[in-house]
Design a protein around this motif. Structure first.
Motif, PDB file in Angstrom:
ATOM      1  N   ARG A 214     -51.112  85.747  74.398  1.00 34.96           N
ATOM      2  CA  ARG A 214     -50.953  86.455  75.663  1.00 34.96           C
ATOM      3  C   ARG A 214     -52.301  86.867  76.222  1.00 34.96           C
ATOM      4  O   ARG A 214     -53.134  87.461  75.528  1.00 34.96           O
ATOM      5  CB  ARG A 214     -50.065  87.693  75.473  1.00 34.96           C
ATOM      6  N   ARG A 215     -52.514  86.526  77.487  1.00 32.68           N
ATOM      7  CA  ARG A 215     -53.699  86.948  78.237  1.00 32.68           C
ATOM      8  C   ARG A 215     -53.201  87.698  79.473  1.00 32.68           C
ATOM      9  O   ARG A 215     -52.777  87.087  80.448  1.00 32.68           O
ATOM     10  CB  ARG A 215     -54.551  85.760  78.660  1.00 32.68           C
ATOM     11  N   GLY A 216     -53.211  89.011  79.389  1.00 30.60           N
ATOM     12  CA  GLY A 216     -52.620  89.797  80.465  1.00 30.60           C
ATOM     13  C   GLY A 216     -51.109  89.700  80.417  1.00 30.60           C
ATOM     14  O   GLY A 216     -50.464  90.061  79.434  1.00 30.60           O
ATOM     15  N   ARG A 217     -50.507  89.176  81.489  1.00 30.80           N
ATOM     16  CA  ARG A 217     -49.060  88.983  81.532  1.00 30.80           C
ATOM     17  C   ARG A 217     -48.667  87.545  81.275  1.00 30.80           C
ATOM     18  O   ARG A 217     -47.475  87.239  81.190  1.00 30.80           O
ATOM     19  CB  ARG A 217     -48.530  89.417  82.903  1.00 30.80           C
ATOM     20  N   ARG A 218     -49.623  86.667  81.170  1.00 25.05           N
ATOM     21  CA  ARG A 218     -49.340  85.247  80.975  1.00 25.05           C
ATOM     22  C   ARG A 218     -49.662  84.854  79.528  1.00 25.05           C
ATOM     23  O   ARG A 218     -50.371  85.569  78.799  1.00 25.05           O
ATOM     24  CB  ARG A 218     -50.172  84.394  81.933  1.00 25.05           C
ATOM     25  N   GLN A 220     -51.212  81.734  77.128  1.00 27.52           N
ATOM     26  CA  GLN A 220     -52.087  80.559  77.177  1.00 27.52           C
ATOM     27  C   GLN A 220     -51.943  79.777  75.875  1.00 27.52           C
ATOM     28  O   GLN A 220     -52.017  80.348  74.784  1.00 27.52           O
ATOM     29  CB  GLN A 220     -53.537  80.983  77.382  1.00 27.52           C
ATOM     30  N   HIS A 245     -43.516  82.538  78.512  1.00 29.50           N
ATOM     31  CA  HIS A 245     -43.523  83.693  79.420  1.00 29.50           C
ATOM     32  C   HIS A 245     -42.105  84.226  79.654  1.00 29.50           C
ATOM     33  O   HIS A 245     -41.878  85.445  79.659  1.00 29.50           O
ATOM     34  CB  HIS A 245     -44.159  83.284  80.754  1.00 29.50           C
ATOM     35  N   ARG A 350     -60.994  90.236  71.030  1.00 34.24           N
ATOM     36  CA  ARG A 350     -61.197  91.081  72.214  1.00 34.24           C
ATOM     37  C   ARG A 350     -62.372  92.038  72.056  1.00 34.24           C
ATOM     38  O   ARG A 350     -62.658  92.810  72.964  1.00 34.24           O
ATOM     39  CB  ARG A 350     -59.920  91.869  72.504  1.00 34.24           C
TER      40      ARG A 350
END
Length: 657
Positions: A214-218, A220, A245, A350
């Motif tokens: 997850r990268r933010g709300r999406r 990858q 998603h 991160r």
């Protein structure tokens, strides 16, 4: 009630005994082959009927609930009901405790024989046979021995099977343990994702595993089984990301296979999401997968009631799956074992400047690096604090201090050569004679014109003296006098031209500007009958018996160091030089002069000409034009600047400017 007969001595015929022994040998071989338990139990029960002579055979095994359950029955038309199974529990427990065969007579006129199957001092099964005999004493003793042998072989088979199961379980646990160790070897996120996708595929029996972070709300896509490079814009990648998603909103795993009974549908705990089910079905249709599962990796130590998944793991099967629930269980076990490591890898990725900090910490913790740092610090300190002589060099040649070039005074052709290479000459001595074809043509013409004008003057003078006293004669005399004056003026002009021609003829003889020696090589070959232009250098004359100098061409980028040293130290800086012909000897001199202007050489490189004077007595026979290797001493500097000044100057001019 169960009974135990005191004696079983009814004999069997010889062929039957042989057949019983053969059956025992066959079952013993099967037990050693490691076949499936269900098949082995069926073989045992079949031999209970024939040649054992029983009308029914049942094989009982203890269940997980500490009760007895039938694992095989012959004939297959079962007469066992749940009530009968429950009623048999007490009898079966008694046989298990007594560890001896039991005989039970039924009201229907049949006899049941219950033989315990023992292994490791425990009853692991019971073989129950039914015989159409009213009296247990009618049962042949060889038959009971045959049943005992079957129980013993079955016990050995169960022991072997249990050992195989333990070995298989141990192998599986070792694989999982090795997988966990490989995951924790490196918390680098790409490495962890690749290990889950590739190693997890083998552990779960999946055909493909995809890991999405997850990268933010999406989400990858980071890793796919057997794929080295992921194309982010491909249709398959976008389909997986869209599926992850949508499935992440449900908060639980989603499954779908060819059997609708095993696919996820609405449950009280997990409401159905038609969009997710549609995406699952579309993905199955696009990839032709027979089974697919999407499992979220939820963060640990999160107090949120509905936390967002850290990652989504998509598992796929492309061949028919015989046991879909077992595959699903393996997949969920994989995610459970990988979740904590994946969370640590995501959190680690991160951290800002992680790569640089790891590199620095690795360097600081390595003994070899510490030693290298100490050596490097020592080298830097040596370069910074150790003084060394800073020198400037450049291409150089050795020449007599007094050297002149012989230039052509006029244009012409070299007609005569009076000297050769190395000839000693005096000042003013003729060296070359030129020939001017134009001058050779003008000389006869001017002499002829002078003679013509002189004759005409004589004629005019004679005519003027022969005239009378008449007015016409007087007028004619005046005209002749004017003509005479004009001819005399013409004669003076021609005489001046003749003098100029004589002067030019004198200039065709080139004389030595100084006393010395001809330094030009192969004069005859170089100048004979050669056309030359006015001002062209023809010969070099040098006073070899006088002082000598070294002419150095210092590159423009080094000229600043040289000029600064002359200003701060002294104008006549010391110079050391050696000759390639005598590499073992060093000569010494001082700077005599430095050109105020820079010059451009044939390679379009700018340089400053420096003249170095030295004592001629240091050399036995100096050679004009000999190559010299000079070092102009510009004073002490740090050792680092002496060695790396070119790099430092390049950084200043190309990077910092």
């Amino acid at each position: 009630m169960p009974t135990t007969p005191p004696s079983l001595s009814t004999p069997l015929s010889e062929p039957v005994r042989i057949q019983l022994e053969r059956c025992i040998d066959q079952l013993a071989d099967m037990a050693r082959q490691g076949i499936e338990p269900g098949r082995f139990f069926g073989e045992v029960l079949n031999r209970v009927i024939l040649p054992g002579g029983a009308t029914q055979g049942i094989l009982w095994r203890p269940s997980a609930e500490a009760t007895w359950e039938p694992v095989g029955e012959v004939p297959t038309a079962s007469r066992l009901t749940p009530e009968l199974i429950s009623q048999r529990q007490a009898l079966l427990n008694e046989v298990s405790v007594n560890e001896q065969p039991h005989f039970v007579s039924s009201p229907e006129g049949s006899t049941r024989v219950l033989c315990p199957i023992r292994h490791a001092r425990a009853t692991v099964g019971i073989l129950e046979t039914e015989h159409g005999l009213e009296n247990a004493h009618s049962l042949p003793s060889e038959t009971l021995q045959f049943y005992s042998a079957l129980c013993e072989i079955t016990g050995d088979f169960l022991a072997r099977h249990e050992l195989q199961q333990l070995r298989r379980a141990r192998g599986i646990w070792q694989q999982w343990d090795q997988y966990s160790q490989r995951l924790w070897l490196s918390l680098d996120l790409p490495s962890v994702c690749a290990a889950i996708a590739n190693d997890g595929r083998l552990l779960t029996g999946s055909d493909r595993i995809s890991v999405l972070i997850r990268r933010g709300r999406r989400f990858q896509l980071h890793s796919v089984s057997g794929v080295d490079r992921i194309e982010p814009r491909s249709t398959a990648t976008r389909s997986l990301e869209a599926l992850a998603h949508s499935a992440a909103r449900l908060g639980h795993s989603c499954w779908r296979d060819n059997d609708p009974r095993t696919s996820d549908h609405a449950t009280p705990d997990y409401p159905s999401d038609a969009h997710v089910q549609e995406l699952l079905q579309n993905h199955r249709n696009d990839t032709e997968a027979t089974g697919i599962g999407v499992i979220p990796v939820l963060p640990r130590r999160n107090e949120s009631r509905h936390p967002l998944p850290l990652a989504m793991i998509v598992l796929e099967q492309f061949h028919p799956c015989d046991d879909f629930p077992a595959w699903r269980s393996q997949c969920e076990s994989l995610v459970n074992r990988s979740g904590l490591t994946l969370q640590a890898a995501v959190e680690r990725s991160r951290i800002p400047w992680l790569g640089l900090s790891q590199w620095i910490s690795h360097l600081l913790l390595s003994p070899a690096t510490l030693l290298s740092l100490v050596i490097l610090a020592g080298a830097v300190a040596t370069l910074v604090y150790t003084p060394a002589e800073f020198t400037v060099t450049g291409p150089a040649q050795m020449w007599p201090a007094k050297r002149r070039e012989l230039f052509a005074s006029t244009s012409g052709i070299v007609d005569k050569i009076y000297v050769s290479h190395g000839t000693e000459v005096a000042k003013g001595q003729p060296l070359l004679e030129l020939r001017d074809p134009v001058l050779e043509t003008d000389t006869p013409r001017i002499i002829g014109e002078i003679a013509t004008v002189q004759e005409r003057i004589k004629g005019v003078q004679a005519a003027r003296l022969a005239g009378g006293n008449t007015s016409d004669a007087v007028s004619r005399a005046r005209q002749l006098t004017a003509d005479e004056e004009e001819l005399k003026e013409r004669l003076r002009t021609l005489e001046q031209q003749r003098l100029l021609i004589e002067q030019r003829r004198e200039e065709l003889t080139l004389r030595s500007p100084i006393a010395g020696k001809v330094l030009t090589w192969d004069v005859e070959q170089h100048l004979s009958a050669r056309p030359v232009e006015r001002g062209q250098a023809l010969l070099t004359i040098g006073e070899t018996s006088g002082p000598w100098v070294v002419e150095v061409r210092v590159a423009d980028q080094n000229a600043g160091h040289l000029l600064q040293a002359r200003k701060t130290r002294k104008p006549d800086l010391d110079v050391d030089f050696l000759l390639p012909a005598e590499p073992g000897k060093v000569y010494h001199g001082q700077i005599q002069d430095v050109s105020l202007t820079a010059e451009i050489d044939d390679a379009s490189q700018s340089h400053v000409r420096v003249v170095v004077a030295f004592d001629r007595n240091q050399l036995t026979e100096p050679r004009p034009g000999a190559t010299a290797l000079p070092r102009i001493r510009c004073g002490p500097r740090t050792l680092g600047y002496v060695w790396l000044h070119e790099l430092i100057d390049a950084i200043r001019t190309r990077l910092l400017f």
